[in-house]
Design an enzyme around this catalytic site. Structure first.
Site, PDB file in Angstrom:
ATOM      1  N   ASP A   9      68.783   0.295  14.733  1.00  0.00           N
ATOM      2  CA  ASP A   9      69.875   0.831  15.534  1.00  0.00           C
ATOM      3  C   ASP A   9      70.583  -0.311  16.271  1.00  0.00           C
ATOM      4  O   ASP A   9      70.008  -1.397  16.453  1.00  0.00           O
ATOM      5  CB  ASP A   9      69.299   1.847  16.521  1.00  0.00           C
ATOM      6  CG  ASP A   9      70.350   2.466  17.407  1.00  0.00           C
ATOM      7  OD1 ASP A   9      71.390   2.884  16.884  1.00  0.00           O
ATOM      8  OD2 ASP A   9      70.120   2.536  18.635  1.00  0.00           O
ATOM      9  N   LEU A  10      71.797  -0.073  16.727  1.00  0.00           N
ATOM     10  CA  LEU A  10      72.571  -1.106  17.431  1.00  0.00           C
ATOM     11  C   LEU A  10      72.573  -0.880  18.942  1.00  0.00           C
ATOM     12  O   LEU A  10      71.942  -1.620  19.694  1.00  0.00           O
ATOM     13  CB  LEU A  10      74.004  -1.130  16.879  1.00  0.00           C
ATOM     14  CG  LEU A  10      74.961  -2.156  17.475  1.00  0.00           C
ATOM     15  CD1 LEU A  10      74.439  -3.582  17.315  1.00  0.00           C
ATOM     16  CD2 LEU A  10      76.352  -2.020  16.845  1.00  0.00           C
TER      17      LEU A  10
END
Length: 220
Positions: A9-10
């Site tokens: 995920d970012l």
């Protein structure tokens, strides 16, 4: 367990993007003359698809496209880079790549923006691909993004590893649930934006409190 591929995920996992995202959301609510959610509620916008969050917090369905346009306008004018990489992340990514772990960004943020952010912070060299949501909303849920990431990695020269060698890394329940829809376990990180109890309720495979601990879990 030693993994071969991690979908990462970012927002809330690689970068602390809350300042720019929240400011852009506040601008959008003001532009539509809709009362802003509380500060606590705004903090929960970071991570999940924005379309889902705004409907839960006072935006009529028919006005969602208008709000998304206002949000993206503010976000691209500067909010995108009102952001920072978490301490320890670069070292962790360096160690993971040195050990041979393949990495792919899988984010609910539109892929166009995600690519720019990853490149802006010099993280692109660690990842084989950056996969995100589509601008037109046709790919929006985390399960959609995970499917896109798996298809993208399957098309690479090395192909897709066996399913039991793939793991998701994220900070919110939608990371856990989106990966689970494809039979993929999740390692949740505690330095992101999940409210109290959310990660425990989602029941990920493991929970880590530091990037160093994440490296140890991923490399077995």
């Amino acid at each position: 367990m030693r993994y071969d591929l991690a979908l990462v995920d970012l927002d809330g996992t690689l970068t602390d993007s809350a300042p720019g995202i929240i400011a852009s959301i506040e601008h959008a609510y003001d532009a539509l003359d809709i009362p802003r959610p509380s500060e606590e509620a705004l903090a929960r916008f970071v991570g999940p698809p924005i379309e889902e969050s705004v409907v839960r917090h006072g935006v009529p369905h028919e006005r969602v496209p208008e709000l998304i346009t206002a949000y993206r306008s503010a976000f691209t004018r500067g909010g995108m880079f009102d952001n920072s990489v978490y301490d320890g992340i670069v070292d962790a990514l360096t160690d993971l790549r040195a050990a041979g772990l393949r990495l792919c960004v899988a984010t609910s943020k539109p892929e166009l923006f995600a690519r720019q952010i990853v490149e802006h912070f010099g993280l692109d060299g660690f990842f084989e691909a950056v996969c995100g949501a589509s601008m037109d909303g046709s790919r929006s849920t985390k399960a959609d993004v995970v499917a896109h990431a798996l298809e993208t990695m399957a098309a690479t020269e090395d192909g897709l590893p066996d399913a039991d060698r793939i793991v998701m890394v994220g900070d919110r329940e939608h990371d856990v649930l989106g990966a689970r829809a494809h039979g993929i376990p999740t390692i949740s990180v505690t330095w992101g934006y999940a409210p109290a109890g959310e990660i425990d309720e989602a029941a990920p495979l493991a929970v880590v409190e530091t990037p160093d601990e994440l490296v140890k879990v991923l490399l077995g």
